[in-house]
Design a protein around this motif. Structure first.
Motif, PDB file in Angstrom:
ATOM      1  N   LYS A   1       0.838  -1.202   0.000  1.00  0.00           N
ATOM      2  CA  LYS A   1       0.000   0.000   0.000  1.00  0.00           C
ATOM      3  C   LYS A   1       0.872   1.252   0.000  1.00  0.00           C
ATOM      4  O   LYS A   1       1.942   1.281   0.607  1.00  0.00           O
ATOM      5  CB  LYS A   1      -0.883   0.038   1.254  1.00  0.00           C
ATOM      6  CG  LYS A   1      -1.899  -1.070   1.375  1.00  0.00           C
ATOM      7  CD  LYS A   1      -2.644  -0.930   2.703  1.00  0.00           C
ATOM      8  CE  LYS A   1      -3.670  -2.036   2.892  1.00  0.00           C
ATOM      9  NZ  LYS A   1      -4.341  -1.932   4.209  1.00  0.00           N
ATOM     10  N   THR A   2       0.378   2.282  -0.659  1.00  0.00           N
ATOM     11  CA  THR A   2       1.006   3.596  -0.597  1.00  0.00           C
ATOM     12  C   THR A   2      -0.010   4.594  -0.074  1.00  0.00           C
ATOM     13  O   THR A   2      -1.082   4.766  -0.653  1.00  0.00           O
ATOM     14  CB  THR A   2       1.521   4.055  -1.976  1.00  0.00           C
ATOM     15  OG1 THR A   2       2.534   3.148  -2.430  1.00  0.00           O
ATOM     16  CG2 THR A   2       2.112   5.463  -1.896  1.00  0.00           C
TER      17      THR A   2
ATOM     18  N   ASN B   1      -0.586   8.621  -9.171  1.00  0.00           N
ATOM     19  CA  ASN B   1      -0.585   7.178  -9.425  1.00  0.00           C
ATOM     20  C   ASN B   1       0.370   6.820 -10.557  1.00  0.00           C
ATOM     21  O   ASN B   1       1.117   5.837 -10.473  1.00  0.00           O
ATOM     22  CB  ASN B   1      -2.000   6.700  -9.751  1.00  0.00           C
ATOM     23  CG  ASN B   1      -2.829   6.404  -8.520  1.00  0.00           C
ATOM     24  OD1 ASN B   1      -2.743   5.331  -7.943  1.00  0.00           O
ATOM     25  ND2 ASN B   1      -3.630   7.371  -8.099  1.00  0.00           N
TER      26      ASN B   1
ATOM     27  N   SER C   1       3.984   7.088  -9.462  1.00  0.00           N
ATOM     28  CA  SER C   1       4.322   5.972  -8.574  1.00  0.00           C
ATOM     29  C   SER C   1       4.565   4.700  -9.374  1.00  0.00           C
ATOM     30  O   SER C   1       5.549   3.981  -9.146  1.00  0.00           O
ATOM     31  CB  SER C   1       3.192   5.745  -7.560  1.00  0.00           C
ATOM     32  OG  SER C   1       2.980   6.892  -6.765  1.00  0.00           O
ATOM     33  N   LYS C   2       3.683   4.426 -10.318  1.00  0.00           N
ATOM     34  CA  LYS C   2       3.830   3.217 -11.136  1.00  0.00           C
ATOM     35  C   LYS C   2       5.088   3.267 -11.989  1.00  0.00           C
ATOM     36  O   LYS C   2       5.716   2.238 -12.250  1.00  0.00           O
ATOM     37  CB  LYS C   2       2.591   3.027 -12.006  1.00  0.00           C
ATOM     38  CG  LYS C   2       1.373   2.576 -11.216  1.00  0.00           C
ATOM     39  CD  LYS C   2       0.137   2.417 -12.087  1.00  0.00           C
ATOM     40  CE  LYS C   2      -1.049   1.968 -11.238  1.00  0.00           C
ATOM     41  NZ  LYS C   2      -2.306   1.878 -12.025  1.00  0.00           N
TER      42      LYS C   2
ATOM     43  N   ALA D   1      -4.622  13.274  -8.940  1.00  0.00           N
ATOM     44  CA  ALA D   1      -4.648  11.906  -8.394  1.00  0.00           C
ATOM     45  C   ALA D   1      -4.123  10.911  -9.418  1.00  0.00           C
ATOM     46  O   ALA D   1      -3.301  10.045  -9.096  1.00  0.00           O
ATOM     47  CB  ALA D   1      -6.067  11.538  -7.964  1.00  0.00           C
ATOM     48  N   GLN D   2      -4.568  11.034 -10.641  1.00  0.00           N
ATOM     49  CA  GLN D   2      -4.117  10.145 -11.711  1.00  0.00           C
ATOM     50  C   GLN D   2      -2.612  10.294 -11.942  1.00  0.00           C
ATOM     51  O   GLN D   2      -1.903   9.306 -12.156  1.00  0.00           O
ATOM     52  CB  GLN D   2      -4.879  10.445 -12.990  1.00  0.00           C
ATOM     53  CG  GLN D   2      -4.480   9.580 -14.181  1.00  0.00           C
ATOM     54  CD  GLN D   2      -5.253   9.937 -15.440  1.00  0.00           C
ATOM     55  OE1 GLN D   2      -6.244  10.665 -15.388  1.00  0.00           O
ATOM     56  NE2 GLN D   2      -4.806   9.433 -16.569  1.00  0.00           N
TER      57      GLN D   2
ATOM     58  N   VAL E   1      -3.266   2.810  -3.774  1.00  0.00           N
ATOM     59  CA  VAL E   1      -2.849   4.153  -3.357  1.00  0.00           C
ATOM     60  C   VAL E   1      -4.044   4.906  -2.786  1.00  0.00           C
ATOM     61  O   VAL E   1      -5.124   4.925  -3.385  1.00  0.00           O
ATOM     62  CB  VAL E   1      -2.263   4.951  -4.540  1.00  0.00           C
ATOM     63  CG1 VAL E   1      -1.896   6.372  -4.113  1.00  0.00           C
ATOM     64  CG2 VAL E   1      -1.042   4.235  -5.121  1.00  0.00           C
ATOM     65  N   THR E   2      -3.872   5.514  -1.621  1.00  0.00           N
ATOM     66  CA  THR E   2      -4.884   6.417  -1.060  1.00  0.00           C
ATOM     67  C   THR E   2      -4.234   7.783  -0.865  1.00  0.00           C
ATOM     68  O   THR E   2      -3.061   7.875  -0.502  1.00  0.00           O
ATOM     69  CB  THR E   2      -5.429   5.913   0.290  1.00  0.00           C
ATOM     70  OG1 THR E   2      -4.342   5.735   1.211  1.00  0.00           O
ATOM     71  CG2 THR E   2      -6.156   4.583   0.117  1.00  0.00           C
TER      72      THR E   2
ATOM     73  N   TYR F   1       5.896   1.186  -8.174  1.00  0.00           N
ATOM     74  CA  TYR F   1       4.933   1.045  -7.079  1.00  0.00           C
ATOM     75  C   TYR F   1       3.566   0.772  -7.698  1.00  0.00           C
ATOM     76  O   TYR F   1       2.972   1.650  -8.312  1.00  0.00           O
ATOM     77  CB  TYR F   1       4.888   2.318  -6.225  1.00  0.00           C
ATOM     78  CG  TYR F   1       6.171   2.581  -5.487  1.00  0.00           C
ATOM     79  CD1 TYR F   1       6.459   1.925  -4.299  1.00  0.00           C
ATOM     80  CD2 TYR F   1       7.115   3.483  -5.997  1.00  0.00           C
ATOM     81  CE1 TYR F   1       7.658   2.152  -3.630  1.00  0.00           C
ATOM     82  CE2 TYR F   1       8.311   3.703  -5.335  1.00  0.00           C
ATOM     83  CZ  TYR F   1       8.578   3.043  -4.147  1.00  0.00           C
ATOM     84  OH  TYR F   1       9.767   3.264  -3.491  1.00  0.00           O
ATOM     85  N   HIS F   2       3.091  -0.462  -7.544  1.00  0.00           N
ATOM     86  CA  HIS F   2       1.823  -0.818  -8.186  1.00  0.00           C
ATOM     87  C   HIS F   2       0.784  -1.328  -7.198  1.00  0.00           C
ATOM     88  O   HIS F   2      -0.206  -1.914  -7.589  1.00  0.00           O
ATOM     89  CB  HIS F   2       2.063  -1.858  -9.296  1.00  0.00           C
ATOM     90  CG  HIS F   2       2.882  -3.045  -8.860  1.00  0.00           C
ATOM     91  ND1 HIS F   2       4.252  -3.116  -9.045  1.00  0.00           N
ATOM     92  CD2 HIS F   2       2.515  -4.181  -8.233  1.00  0.00           C
ATOM     93  CE1 HIS F   2       4.692  -4.267  -8.571  1.00  0.00           C
ATOM     94  NE2 HIS F   2       3.671  -4.925  -8.069  1.00  0.00           N
TER      95      HIS F   2
END
Length: 202
Positions: free
Chosen positions: A24-25, A50, A53-54, A46-47, A62-63, A58-59
């Motif tokens: 989780k992130t 994400n 991160s990806k 937000a997109q 994500v909150t 990091y997959h």
């Protein structure tokens, strides 16, 4: 150099390693310290977080939680953030208090530490702030095997960056870009950093 251990497939920074890649992130956004960048589409933040991160492998889920006095944020931006999955937490600025921003910082710190209680390591913290008041907390989380990611305005502060695997400029992260290479190594910073221990365990 920054980016030590970088896998060839990743353009900058340090790629997520097992077991953090699938963990989780949790994103903690100090929206008073790092406002929505001028010219940035709030609907895309937000997109873009994400996507950035990806890009660094990091997959996991994500909150994103944002904190600040929402009275100072345009209603259109509030709506854009909320409808794209960002939890917007209103922390009213008390004009009676001398240090107005402290209320928001303390709320973030409390919620960050409570999140650790329910989400043991391995897990990722992404802090969006330039406030050095968070440095001790994220260092303590790093010592407890949490992976720390950081986004800051303009320049990275060594006091915050010392515990971070990757450091973005906030405008870059908001645009979905990978972290740039920095002139310092976070591993070197950790060796030179002496923190003040907190009195109570997290």
């Amino acid at each position: 150099m920054a980016g030590d251990g970088l896998k060839p497939d990743f353009p900058c920074g340090t790629a997520a390693e097992t077991p953090y890649a699938a963990a989780k992130t949790s994103v903690w956004w100090d929206i008073e310290n790092c406002q929505v960048p001028r010219g940035c589409d709030a609907n895309a933040i937000a997109q873009n977080i994400n996507a950035a991160s990806k890009e660094m492998n990091y997959h996991g889920p994500v909150t994103i939680s944002a904190y600040g006095d929402t009275n100072g944020i345009l209603s259109s931006i509030q709506e854009a953030l909320s409808t794209t999955g960002i939890s917007l937490n209103h922390v009213p600025a008390d004009i009676v208090t001398i240090m107005i921003k402290d209320a928001s910082d303390k709320r973030i710190l409390v919620d960050m530490l409570l999140w650790a209680v329910d989400n043991p390591a391995p897990a990722n913290y992404l802090l969006i702030s330039g406030d050095g008041d968070f440095s001790n907390a994220i260092h303590q989380l790093w010592m407890r095997k949490y992976n720390i990611l950081l986004a800051q305005p303009v320049y990275a502060s060594p006091a915050l960056a010392v515990a971070a695997t990757n450091v973005w400029q906030w405008t870059s992260l908001a645009a979905g870009r990978s972290p740039p290479e920095f002139a310092f190594s976070t591993n070197t910073l950790r060796q030179n950093y002496i923190s003040t221990p907190i009195s109570k365990p997290i």
